[in-house]
Design a protein around this motif. Structure first.
Motif, PDB file in Angstrom:
ATOM      1  N   THR A   1       2.351  29.462  29.660  1.00 29.58           N
ATOM      2  CA  THR A   1       1.774  28.712  28.535  1.00 29.58           C
ATOM      3  C   THR A   1       2.566  28.919  27.252  1.00 29.58           C
ATOM      4  O   THR A   1       2.085  28.581  26.162  1.00 29.58           O
ATOM      5  CB  THR A   1       0.290  29.088  28.316  1.00 29.58           C
ATOM      6  OG1 THR A   1       0.202  30.512  28.133  1.00 29.58           O
ATOM      7  CG2 THR A   1      -0.567  28.677  29.489  1.00 29.58           C
TER       8      THR A   1
ATOM      9  N   SER B   1       1.411  18.722  11.619  1.00 29.90           N
ATOM     10  CA  SER B   1       1.411  18.331  13.027  1.00 29.90           C
ATOM     11  C   SER B   1       0.692  16.990  13.210  1.00 29.90           C
ATOM     12  O   SER B   1       1.159  16.119  13.959  1.00 29.90           O
ATOM     13  CB  SER B   1       0.733  19.427  13.854  1.00 29.90           C
ATOM     14  OG  SER B   1       0.787  19.119  15.224  1.00 29.90           O
TER      15      SER B   1
ATOM     16  N   ARG C   1       6.207  19.277  19.775  1.00 28.09           N
ATOM     17  CA  ARG C   1       7.135  19.056  18.667  1.00 28.09           C
ATOM     18  C   ARG C   1       7.874  20.338  18.279  1.00 28.09           C
ATOM     19  O   ARG C   1       9.059  20.487  18.545  1.00 28.09           O
ATOM     20  CB  ARG C   1       6.341  18.475  17.487  1.00 28.09           C
ATOM     21  CG  ARG C   1       7.174  17.839  16.386  1.00 28.09           C
ATOM     22  CD  ARG C   1       6.285  17.398  15.237  1.00 28.09           C
ATOM     23  NE  ARG C   1       5.544  18.524  14.684  1.00 28.09           N
ATOM     24  CZ  ARG C   1       5.971  19.312  13.685  1.00 28.09           C
ATOM     25  NH1 ARG C   1       7.119  19.057  13.109  1.00 28.09           N
ATOM     26  NH2 ARG C   1       5.244  20.337  13.266  1.00 28.09           N
ATOM     27  N   LYS C   2       7.181  21.285  17.655  1.00 29.11           N
ATOM     28  CA  LYS C   2       7.837  22.546  17.246  1.00 29.11           C
ATOM     29  C   LYS C   2       7.081  23.768  17.725  1.00 29.11           C
ATOM     30  O   LYS C   2       7.680  24.786  18.042  1.00 29.11           O
ATOM     31  CB  LYS C   2       7.973  22.598  15.719  1.00 29.11           C
ATOM     32  CG  LYS C   2       9.141  21.812  15.169  1.00 29.11           C
ATOM     33  CD  LYS C   2       9.440  22.270  13.752  1.00 29.11           C
ATOM     34  CE  LYS C   2      10.670  21.573  13.195  1.00 29.11           C
ATOM     35  NZ  LYS C   2      10.859  21.896  11.764  1.00 29.11           N
ATOM     36  N   GLY C   3       5.766  23.700  17.675  1.00 29.38           N
ATOM     37  CA  GLY C   3       4.956  24.827  18.138  1.00 29.38           C
ATOM     38  C   GLY C   3       5.147  26.093  17.332  1.00 29.38           C
ATOM     39  O   GLY C   3       5.228  27.181  17.895  1.00 29.38           O
TER      40      GLY C   3
ATOM     41  N   THR D   1      -5.096  22.377  21.043  1.00 32.47           N
ATOM     42  CA  THR D   1      -5.994  21.974  22.122  1.00 32.47           C
ATOM     43  C   THR D   1      -5.315  22.062  23.485  1.00 32.47           C
ATOM     44  O   THR D   1      -5.842  22.682  24.425  1.00 32.47           O
ATOM     45  CB  THR D   1      -6.431  20.496  21.919  1.00 32.47           C
ATOM     46  OG1 THR D   1      -6.492  20.208  20.529  1.00 32.47           O
ATOM     47  CG2 THR D   1      -7.754  20.208  22.594  1.00 32.47           C
ATOM     48  N   THR D   2      -4.158  21.411  23.617  1.00 30.55           N
ATOM     49  CA  THR D   2      -3.459  21.295  24.893  1.00 30.55           C
ATOM     50  C   THR D   2      -3.060  22.679  25.411  1.00 30.55           C
ATOM     51  O   THR D   2      -3.166  22.964  26.609  1.00 30.55           O
ATOM     52  CB  THR D   2      -2.197  20.426  24.714  1.00 30.55           C
ATOM     53  OG1 THR D   2      -2.556  19.275  23.925  1.00 30.55           O
ATOM     54  CG2 THR D   2      -1.621  19.977  26.037  1.00 30.55           C
TER      55      THR D   2
ATOM     56  N   TYR E   1      -4.893  29.603  15.994  1.00 24.85           N
ATOM     57  CA  TYR E   1      -3.557  29.276  16.524  1.00 24.85           C
ATOM     58  C   TYR E   1      -2.555  30.373  16.146  1.00 24.85           C
ATOM     59  O   TYR E   1      -1.721  30.776  16.965  1.00 24.85           O
ATOM     60  CB  TYR E   1      -3.125  27.918  15.940  1.00 24.85           C
ATOM     61  CG  TYR E   1      -1.777  27.409  16.395  1.00 24.85           C
ATOM     62  CD1 TYR E   1      -1.680  26.509  17.453  1.00 24.85           C
ATOM     63  CD2 TYR E   1      -0.590  27.791  15.746  1.00 24.85           C
ATOM     64  CE1 TYR E   1      -0.439  26.017  17.860  1.00 24.85           C
ATOM     65  CE2 TYR E   1       0.647  27.313  16.155  1.00 24.85           C
ATOM     66  CZ  TYR E   1       0.711  26.422  17.204  1.00 24.85           C
ATOM     67  OH  TYR E   1       1.937  25.936  17.606  1.00 24.85           O
TER      68      TYR E   1
HETATM   69  P1  A3P Z   1       3.399  20.943  16.342  1.00 26.83           P
HETATM   70  O1  A3P Z   1       3.279  19.496  16.031  1.00 26.83           O
HETATM   71  O2  A3P Z   1       3.317  21.789  15.092  1.00 26.83           O
HETATM   72  O3  A3P Z   1       4.595  21.283  17.165  1.00 26.83           O
HETATM   73  P2  A3P Z   1      -3.029  19.609  20.135  1.00 26.83           P
HETATM   74  O4  A3P Z   1      -2.797  20.029  21.521  1.00 26.83           O
HETATM   75  O5  A3P Z   1      -4.305  20.101  19.531  1.00 26.83           O
HETATM   76  O6  A3P Z   1      -2.801  18.150  19.947  1.00 26.83           O
HETATM   77  O7  A3P Z   1      -1.934  20.373  19.225  1.00 26.83           O
HETATM   78  C1  A3P Z   1      -0.571  20.048  19.328  1.00 26.83           C
HETATM   79  C2  A3P Z   1       0.220  21.095  18.576  1.00 26.83           C
HETATM   80  O8  A3P Z   1       0.201  22.315  19.340  1.00 26.83           O
HETATM   81  C3  A3P Z   1       1.673  20.710  18.404  1.00 26.83           C
HETATM   82  O9  A3P Z   1       2.101  21.373  17.213  1.00 26.83           O
HETATM   83  C4  A3P Z   1       2.269  21.310  19.662  1.00 26.83           C
HETATM   84  O10 A3P Z   1       3.653  21.481  19.616  1.00 26.83           O
HETATM   85  C5  A3P Z   1       1.547  22.648  19.671  1.00 26.83           C
HETATM   86  N1  A3P Z   1       1.583  23.310  20.988  1.00 26.83           N
HETATM   87  C6  A3P Z   1       1.340  22.765  22.206  1.00 26.83           C
HETATM   88  N2  A3P Z   1       1.515  23.671  23.177  1.00 26.83           N
HETATM   89  C7  A3P Z   1       1.863  24.820  22.559  1.00 26.83           C
HETATM   90  C8  A3P Z   1       2.211  26.141  23.033  1.00 26.83           C
HETATM   91  N3  A3P Z   1       2.210  26.423  24.309  1.00 26.83           N
HETATM   92  N4  A3P Z   1       2.518  27.072  22.101  1.00 26.83           N
HETATM   93  C9  A3P Z   1       2.523  26.782  20.799  1.00 26.83           C
HETATM   94  N5  A3P Z   1       2.225  25.571  20.294  1.00 26.83           N
HETATM   95  C10 A3P Z   1       1.909  24.601  21.169  1.00 26.83           C
END
Ligand code: A3P
Length: 296
Positions: free
Chosen positions: A228, A139, A258-260, A51-52, A194
């Motif tokens: 991004t 996650s 966290r890990k992405g 989402t973020t 994703y």
């Molecule tokens: P992880 O916990 O696997 O690292 P949301 O925004 O829907 O809450 O999702 C959060 C998840 O998206 C987390 O996953 C976060 O690290 C990952 N995330 C956020 N920004 C990201 C980016 N730019 N690229 C890849 N993953 C990202």
């Protein structure tokens, strides 16, 4: 610390069969009655699907890649969370939107059938992001451990069956991803994965740009892809949720960024858990042919 943590963990209540935190459930009528502007953009996801990341991409697309403009405020203030209601004095998503001019980039985790009907009446552009079930669950598990407003996740081995039964906040992952998938053509929903975004972020940024009827230069698109990336967003205080107080998001347990990665589930599922999960998954997902990938 113990007492304060338990104070913040809100219980969930069902809204038309979907478990939602009590503050959301108790304000359901106001959420259901919300009327967006036709120019508003909806980003819909199951929690922790990206989402973020998508909020940041869209804010940058709408500001022609202007990094400073997109640092004007933290993510939840730039891109309001439709259904969020917390105890006062924290403003609800609906309160925040009253002070913002459309087009707003609105985030929701509601399953399709709970999205306020005015979004469809007004034909708002809707972008859905889906993430493979296993990484999505991993996650969410780490998030539930650190986010003190979410129900207590308990140990990992007990979390898997809760996810499989659809008992986590916002309900069943399976129904969520399928609900939007089946309606994507009829409702003109841009459906993203994703894993595709990780594999080829530029391709997916361009898809979003076209869907939003924008046309930016190659150079600006490259800049947006860079801004991004996980590494840059993790260090961006306006995009990494460092704005949330430590009592609510306990970053000593896990950072929001966290890990992405794709495939972190392999560090969490035992072979037995993976087999049990996959067998149930096949049954639950056999009515759709969705191109999910658990590795890239
Ligand atoms: P992880 O916990 O696997 O690292 P949301 O925004 O829907 O809450 O999702 C959060 C998840 O998206 C987390 O996953 C976060 O690290 C990952 N995330 C956020 N920004 C990201 C980016 N730019 N690229 C890849 N993953 C990202």
């Amino acid at each position: 610390e113990r007492a304060s943590s338990s104070m913040y963990r809100f219980p969930v209540l069902p809204v038309r069969g979907i478990p939602l935190t009590n503050h959301i459930a108790n304000n359901w009528d106001a959420i259901w009655a919300f009327r967006p502007d036709p120019s508003d953009i909806l980003i819909a996801t199951y929690p922790k699907a990206g989402t973020t990341w998508t909020q940041e991409i869209i804010d940058l697309l709408r500001h022609n890649g202007d990094a400073d403009a997109c640092k004007r405020a933290p993510t939840p203030a730039r891109s309001p969370f439709l259904e969020i209601f917390s105890p006062p004095p924290i403003p609800s998503g609906i309160d925040l939107m009253k002070d913002m001019d459309p087009p707003r980039i609105i985030k929701t985790h509601l399953p399709l059938q709970l999205v306020p009907p005015a979004f469809w009446e007004n034909k708002c552009k809707t972008i859905y992001v889906a993430r493979n079930a296993k990484d999505n669950m991993v996650s969410y598990y780490h998030f539930d451990c650190m986010n003190k407003t979410q129900p207590e996740p308990g140990p990992w081995e007990g979390y898997i069956p809760k996810f499989m039964r659809g008992e986590l906040s916002w309900g069943s992952w399976y129904d969520h991803v399928k609900g939007y998938w089946m309606e994507r053509e009829k409702r003109n929903i841009l459906y993203l994965f994703y894993e595709d975004m990780k594999e080829n972020p530029r391709r997916e940024v361009e898809r979003i740009m076209k869907y939003l009827d924008l046309s930016l230069s190659d150079e600006v698109i490259s800049r947006i892809v860079e801004l991004t990336s996980f590494e840059i967003m993790k260090e961006n205080p306006m995009a990494n949720y460092s704005c949330i107080p430590e009592l609510v998001f306990d970053k000593s347990i896990s950072p929001f960024m966290r890990k992405g990665q794709v495939g972190d589930w392999r560090n969490h599922f035992t072979p037995e858990q993976s087999k049990m999960f996959d067998e149930d998954y096949e049954k639950k997902m056999k009515d759709v042919n969705m191109p999910f990938r658990t590795l890239i």
